[in-house]
Scaffold this motif. Structure first.
Motif, mmCIF file in Angstrom:
data_model
loop_
_atom_site.group_PDB
_atom_site.id
_atom_site.type_symbol
_atom_site.label_atom_id
_atom_site.label_comp_id
_atom_site.label_asym_id
_atom_site.label_seq_id
_atom_site.Cartn_x
_atom_site.Cartn_y
_atom_site.Cartn_z
ATOM 1 N N UNK A 22 -12.449 7.850 0.026
ATOM 2 C CA UNK A 22 -12.454 8.371 -1.403
ATOM 3 C C UNK A 22 -11.392 7.425 -1.974
ATOM 4 N N UNK A 23 -11.124 6.361 -1.276
ATOM 5 C CA UNK A 23 -10.127 5.361 -2.089
ATOM 6 C C UNK A 23 -8.531 5.813 -1.766
ATOM 7 N N UNK A 24 -8.241 6.933 -0.975
ATOM 8 C CA UNK A 24 -6.882 7.229 -0.881
ATOM 9 C C UNK A 24 -6.161 6.791 0.647
ATOM 10 N N UNK A 25 -5.046 6.697 0.575
ATOM 11 C CA UNK A 25 -4.458 6.052 1.810
ATOM 12 C C UNK A 25 -4.251 7.120 2.782
ATOM 13 N N UNK B 182 -12.992 16.539 11.174
ATOM 14 C CA UNK B 182 -13.889 16.262 12.298
ATOM 15 C C UNK B 182 -15.288 16.460 12.158
ATOM 16 N N UNK B 183 -16.253 15.455 11.847
ATOM 17 C CA UNK B 183 -17.469 15.770 11.901
ATOM 18 C C UNK B 183 -18.255 16.168 12.954
ATOM 19 N N UNK B 184 -17.638 15.975 14.060
ATOM 20 C CA UNK B 184 -18.393 16.585 15.303
ATOM 21 C C UNK B 184 -17.857 18.067 15.862
ATOM 22 N N UNK C 39 -13.429 5.702 9.054
ATOM 23 C CA UNK C 39 -14.311 4.756 9.589
ATOM 24 C C UNK C 39 -15.065 5.466 10.875
ATOM 25 N N UNK C 40 -14.741 6.597 11.121
ATOM 26 C CA UNK C 40 -15.447 7.441 12.074
ATOM 27 C C UNK C 40 -14.533 7.919 13.358
ATOM 28 N N UNK D 198 -9.770 4.277 20.206
ATOM 29 C CA UNK D 198 -11.051 3.604 20.447
ATOM 30 C C UNK D 198 -12.319 4.505 19.730
ATOM 31 N N UNK D 199 -13.184 3.931 18.981
ATOM 32 C CA UNK D 199 -14.180 4.609 18.526
ATOM 33 C C UNK D 199 -14.897 5.765 19.342
#
Length: 266
Positions: free
Chosen positions: A21-24, A67-69, A117-118, A213-214
């Motif tokens: 969303x462009x925010x830090x 957390x998407x998961x 980024x995930x 780690x991703x």
């Protein structure tokens, strides 16, 4: 209080990642606001810090909701009200290699950090001088003490002692299956969401490094391999990931493998 002095203090907390969303991720400023901070006058800085940024913070979902998961994990983990019992899922393969006596009870925090980024997995590298697993990559955690209410409390306490992770920055989701280590511990992994605003401060007597780690990398079968080694005159296989600059293997890799199996419904 001198409001002009308050205004010139930067809201930066050292977590400098721009979200989608462009925010830090750390201070909730836009890249333009960060770039022009030094050109702002005191009134502009004060308005940003006391009105704009608090408003953005109130509008943010709590870190565990990012957390998407989360829903998938809650469906496949052992629930928090039912800590898993019994020996480690790998106990049989180590039964003739472990030290005598009952395994010591331990807990680790398998922390998942929601990033733009995930999802990332929070890991540490232990100092070389530690008695157990020195120099190895691990989850923060350790022995469950009599003063700990349960495995969750032990994992959070150890994480605070090792890497200064505050309890308020941890949202437990559930348990993975217990795991037996060759050093004589029965480990209960606690899966939890970690506040992405957390800034690592490793205890130098225990932790040499803290890194992420991703999750996608660690859940991919292509990135996990079995390596044979000799221990006490016997050949045995251990799991291992290759990650730049780090060797993620042994108990830590096996716990991550257990997470993958649960997500796959196995």
């Amino acid at each position: 209080m001198n409001t002009a002095f308050r205004a010139v203090l930067s809201p930066c907390i050292g977590v400098c990642n721009l979200r989608e969303d462009g925010l830090c991720e750390g201070c909730l400023r836009t890249s333009a606001e960060i770039a022009c901070w030094s050109q702002m006058n005191d009134d502009e800085r004060l308005r940003l810090m006391e009105t704009v940024l608090p408003g953005r913070e109130r509008a943010q979902p709590r870190f565990e909701q990012r957390l998407v998961e989360r829903s998938r994990l809650s469906a496949v983990l052992h629930p928090l009200h039912a800590i898993p019992s019994g020996p480690g899922w790998n106990h049989e393969e180590l039964i003739d290699l472990m030290p005598p006596g009952e395994p010591a009870e331990a807990a680790v925090l398998a922390g998942l950090v929601p990033r733009a980024q995930g999802t990332q997995v929070l890991l540490t590298r232990r100092t070389d001088s530690l008695r157990h697993h020195g120099g190895q990559v691990s989850f923060p955690g350790g022995r469950i003490e009599a003063s700990d209410a349960d495995a969750v409390a032990a994992a959070i306490r150890e994480s605070q002692e090792e890497i200064a992770l505050a309890p308020a920055q941890v949202w437990p989701l559930g348990f993975l299956d217990p795991f037996t280590t060759i050093s004589g511990f029965r480990v209960v992994p606690v899966v939890a969401v970690i506040d992405p605003a957390y800034v690592a401060r490793p205890n130098p007597s225990e932790v040499a490094d803290v890194f992420e780690v991703p999750l996608d990398f660690l859940m991919s079968p292509d990135n996990l391999r079995r390596v044979e080694l000799e221990y006490r005159g016997r050949r045995r296989a251990v799991l291992e990931y290759d990650w730049p600059g780090q060797r993620i293997w042994g108990a830590t890799a096996s716990i991550l493998f257990n997470l993958r199996q649960r997500l796959l419904g196995r």
